[in-house]
Design a protein around this motif. Structure first.
Motif, PDB file in Angstrom:
ATOM      1  N   TRP A   1       9.363   6.463  28.677  1.00 43.52           N
ATOM      2  CA  TRP A   1      10.616   5.929  29.220  1.00 43.52           C
ATOM      3  C   TRP A   1      10.404   5.369  30.620  1.00 43.52           C
ATOM      4  O   TRP A   1      10.923   4.292  30.954  1.00 43.52           O
ATOM      5  N   LEU A   2       9.657   6.069  31.449  1.00 42.84           N
ATOM      6  CA  LEU A   2       9.460   5.632  32.828  1.00 42.84           C
ATOM      7  C   LEU A   2       8.584   4.390  32.915  1.00 42.84           C
ATOM      8  O   LEU A   2       8.637   3.662  33.901  1.00 42.84           O
ATOM      9  N   ALA A   3       7.777   4.138  31.901  1.00 45.59           N
ATOM     10  CA  ALA A   3       6.868   2.991  31.914  1.00 45.59           C
ATOM     11  C   ALA A   3       7.482   1.745  31.279  1.00 45.59           C
ATOM     12  O   ALA A   3       6.851   0.691  31.283  1.00 45.59           O
ATOM     13  N   MET A   4       8.689   1.864  30.739  1.00 49.29           N
ATOM     14  CA  MET A   4       9.321   0.708  30.083  1.00 49.29           C
ATOM     15  C   MET A   4      10.291   0.023  31.049  1.00 49.29           C
ATOM     16  O   MET A   4      11.289   0.621  31.452  1.00 49.29           O
ATOM     17  N   PRO A   5      10.034  -1.229  31.434  1.00 55.28           N
ATOM     18  CA  PRO A   5      10.961  -1.938  32.318  1.00 55.28           C
ATOM     19  C   PRO A   5      12.325  -2.133  31.648  1.00 55.28           C
ATOM     20  O   PRO A   5      12.411  -2.341  30.428  1.00 55.28           O
ATOM     21  N   GLN A   6      13.373  -2.091  32.437  1.00 56.57           N
ATOM     22  CA  GLN A   6      14.707  -2.261  31.877  1.00 56.57           C
ATOM     23  C   GLN A   6      14.881  -3.641  31.241  1.00 56.57           C
ATOM     24  O   GLN A   6      15.602  -3.784  30.252  1.00 56.57           O
ATOM     25  N   GLN A   7      14.236  -4.664  31.810  1.00 58.24           N
ATOM     26  CA  GLN A   7      14.310  -5.991  31.199  1.00 58.24           C
ATOM     27  C   GLN A   7      13.808  -5.958  29.761  1.00 58.24           C
ATOM     28  O   GLN A   7      14.431  -6.516  28.852  1.00 58.24           O
ATOM     29  N   ARG A   8      12.684  -5.275  29.533  1.00 59.88           N
ATOM     30  CA  ARG A   8      12.136  -5.193  28.176  1.00 59.88           C
ATOM     31  C   ARG A   8      13.052  -4.386  27.264  1.00 59.88           C
ATOM     32  O   ARG A   8      13.247  -4.730  26.091  1.00 59.88           O
ATOM     33  N   LEU A   9      13.611  -3.297  27.782  1.00 60.58           N
ATOM     34  CA  LEU A   9      14.531  -2.493  26.976  1.00 60.58           C
ATOM     35  C   LEU A   9      15.766  -3.305  26.617  1.00 60.58           C
ATOM     36  O   LEU A   9      16.288  -3.206  25.497  1.00 60.58           O
ATOM     37  N   ALA A  10      16.238  -4.122  27.546  1.00 64.69           N
ATOM     38  CA  ALA A  10      17.391  -4.979  27.259  1.00 64.69           C
ATOM     39  C   ALA A  10      17.060  -5.999  26.170  1.00 64.69           C
ATOM     40  O   ALA A  10      17.890  -6.296  25.306  1.00 64.69           O
ATOM     41  N   GLU A  11      15.831  -6.518  26.185  1.00 63.83           N
ATOM     42  CA  GLU A  11      15.431  -7.504  25.182  1.00 63.83           C
ATOM     43  C   GLU A  11      15.300  -6.883  23.793  1.00 63.83           C
ATOM     44  O   GLU A  11      15.626  -7.520  22.789  1.00 63.83           O
ATOM     45  N   VAL A  12      14.808  -5.640  23.743  1.00 65.63           N
ATOM     46  CA  VAL A  12      14.619  -4.969  22.457  1.00 65.63           C
ATOM     47  C   VAL A  12      15.959  -4.534  21.858  1.00 65.63           C
ATOM     48  O   VAL A  12      16.151  -4.593  20.643  1.00 65.63           O
ATOM     49  N   THR A  13      16.873  -4.099  22.711  1.00 65.84           N
ATOM     50  CA  THR A  13      18.153  -3.573  22.215  1.00 65.84           C
ATOM     51  C   THR A  13      19.268  -4.614  22.224  1.00 65.84           C
ATOM     52  O   THR A  13      20.354  -4.352  21.714  1.00 65.84           O
ATOM     53  N   GLY A  14      19.019  -5.787  22.803  1.00 67.50           N
ATOM     54  CA  GLY A  14      20.014  -6.844  22.823  1.00 67.50           C
ATOM     55  C   GLY A  14      19.889  -7.744  21.607  1.00 67.50           C
ATOM     56  O   GLY A  14      19.321  -7.374  20.576  1.00 67.50           O
ATOM     57  N   GLY A  15      20.402  -8.959  21.732  1.00 69.30           N
ATOM     58  CA  GLY A  15      20.315  -9.905  20.625  1.00 69.30           C
ATOM     59  C   GLY A  15      21.202  -9.523  19.458  1.00 69.30           C
ATOM     60  O   GLY A  15      22.263  -8.939  19.629  1.00 69.30           O
ATOM     61  N   ALA A  16      20.734  -9.834  18.265  1.00 70.48           N
ATOM     62  CA  ALA A  16      21.529  -9.582  17.060  1.00 70.48           C
ATOM     63  C   ALA A  16      20.611  -9.358  15.875  1.00 70.48           C
ATOM     64  O   ALA A  16      19.538  -9.958  15.779  1.00 70.48           O
ATOM     65  N   VAL A  17      21.047  -8.473  14.983  1.00 64.68           N
ATOM     66  CA  VAL A  17      20.351  -8.227  13.720  1.00 64.68           C
ATOM     67  C   VAL A  17      21.209  -8.823  12.607  1.00 64.68           C
ATOM     68  O   VAL A  17      22.374  -8.464  12.455  1.00 64.68           O
ATOM     69  N   PHE A  18      20.643  -9.741  11.853  1.00 67.18           N
ATOM     70  CA  PHE A  18      21.393 -10.428  10.801  1.00 67.18           C
ATOM     71  C   PHE A  18      21.238  -9.749   9.445  1.00 67.18           C
ATOM     72  O   PHE A  18      22.094  -9.890   8.571  1.00 67.18           O
ATOM     73  N   HIS A  19      20.143  -9.029   9.268  1.00 65.69           N
ATOM     74  CA  HIS A  19      19.896  -8.321   8.004  1.00 65.69           C
ATOM     75  C   HIS A  19      18.866  -7.243   8.273  1.00 65.69           C
ATOM     76  O   HIS A  19      17.868  -7.490   8.970  1.00 65.69           O
ATOM     77  N   ASP A  20      19.089  -6.021   7.792  1.00 70.06           N
ATOM     78  CA  ASP A  20      18.107  -4.950   7.944  1.00 70.06           C
ATOM     79  C   ASP A  20      17.939  -4.263   6.600  1.00 70.06           C
ATOM     80  O   ASP A  20      18.636  -3.299   6.294  1.00 70.06           O
TER      81      ASP A  20
END
Length: 384
Positions: free
Chosen positions: A148-167
């Motif tokens: 957790w401490l090694a993950m930049p917030q920008q990267r976490l925002a990119e992974v958890t943001g956006g949209a999932v159209f089909h899973d």
């Protein structure tokens, strides 16, 4: 970039959804019936955070999509699937080309361009675990404290943001679903969150007196620079308080503006930045300190601390003494690994080089090195 007038702007997430629904999904249904996959638009790109505009179309913006397969199927079918899409994708979606060209060999930025041949598309094919390792340095398993401490917030925002159209991935032997991974990474565990909040208050405590000291020394420019740093730290603190990952500097103000507190707090922050005289700068910063301190008390995460500004020891500078809030929060951190750490925080609380934050290995190595300095108190005494 286009031989014809540029099409009307469409938000990038909408364009990605159209690409999937009208182009990619029919190809997958025809060529790989029954294939289990997830389709999303996640990762880098202003559209993932919802900040794209017509200006974004000048580089690495357009009909883009992330496809995720089971690890064995990604290894078996990934290359042929990318090739199939190159042949069968339409040349454009809503007027926006699906082909990207290299504008300059020295600057590998993708630009959309119509083509008569196969398209060099931006549909990636990966498995969830491999993608997470590339983006964050972790796989699908539960991240550790150091992860957790090694993950930049920008990267976490990119992974958890956006949209999932089909899973359509299930959890049986596929390394976890995209949705499960995003849910797991949506926000910090409680103990990590408390620790990061303490560290953010500690950052403020380290420089809040320098605004006055620089001015007293006749360095008004230096006073203004320190004030700007403190405004940035207060903005990032508010994002932490509202459980929102802070993006990098280009989008920090845009992300802050979406917060519930932004309308009321912005005048004080803007006033501190615009001030040309120290007393005005100090007054606006003091207003901001007291506002955010009251927010912190309202969370109930720690014992309340008097939010009023006060002199800096025997010097005539009005400060919050933000270390008091760092101490109160640190006292609530019970995780043994976190309690042993200095109040340095996550990687992007002590490093802001974009190039460094993009390097997974060095980030983790630096966090591990800091973790070796355990049981040391610096400017704050933690309660037993």
């Amino acid at each position: 970039m286009h031989p014809h007038p540029r099409p009307d702007f469409i938000p990038g997430l909408d364009l990605s959804r159209i690409l999937y629904e009208e182009a990619v999904r029919p190809i997958l249904d025809s060529a790989y019936p029954g294939l289990r996959y997830a389709a999303a638009r996640v990762g880098s790109g202003s559209e993932v955070l919802g900040f794209d505009s017509a200006r974004s179309a000048d580089h690495e913006w357009g009909p883009r999509l992330n496809l995720f397969l089971a690890p064995d199927e990604a290894a078996e079918h990934g290359a042929e699937l990318r090739r199939l899409l190159a042949v069968r994708l339409p040349k454009h979606v809503r007027g926006w080309p699906t082909h990207f060209r290299r504008h300059d060999p020295e600057v590998p930025i993708g630009l959309m361009e119509l083509t008569e041949g196969e398209v060099d598309h931006r549909v990636s094919v990966d498995d969830v675990g491999n993608w997470l390792r590339t983006e964050l340095g972790v796989a699908a398993a539960e991240p550790s404290v150091r992860d957790w401490l090694a993950m930049p917030q920008q990267r976490l925002a990119e992974v958890t943001g956006g949209a999932v159209f089909h899973d359509g991935l299930d959890t049986h032997g596929l390394g976890g679903t995209l949705g499960a991974a995003r849910a797991r990474l949506a926000w910090y565990p409680d103990q990590v969150w408390r620790y990061l909040l303490a560290c953010q208050w500690q950052r403020i405590s380290q420089e809040e007196a320098f605004v006055g000291r620089c001015a007293e020394a006749g360095d008004d420019l230096g006073s203004a620079v320190v004030a700007g740093r403190l405004v940035r730290d207060l903005m990032r603190l508010c994002l932490l308080l509202e459980r929102t990952y802070a993006p990098y500097s280009k989008w920090l103000g845009s992300a802050f503006a979406r917060l519930a507190v932004a309308e009321e707090l912005t005048p004080s922050l803007a006033g501190a930045l615009a001030a040309t005289e120290y007393p005005v700068r100090e007054r606006h910063l003091g207003d901001a300190y007291e506002f955010v301190a009251t927010l912190q008390n309202g969370t109930g995460l720690a014992d309340p601390v008097d939010p009023a500004r006060r002199p800096y020891h025997d010097r005539p500078f009005q400060v919050l003494h933000a270390e008091r809030f760092a101490q109160a929060l640190a006292a609530t951190v019970t995780d043994p690994e976190l309690r042993g750490l200095l109040l340095t925080g996550g990687v992007d609380q002590w490093a802001d080089s974009t190039d460094f934050l993009g390097l997974t290995g060095p980030r983790r190595a630096a966090v591990d090195a800091l973790a070796l300095n355990v049981n040391v108190n610096v400017n704050v005494t933690r309660s037993p």
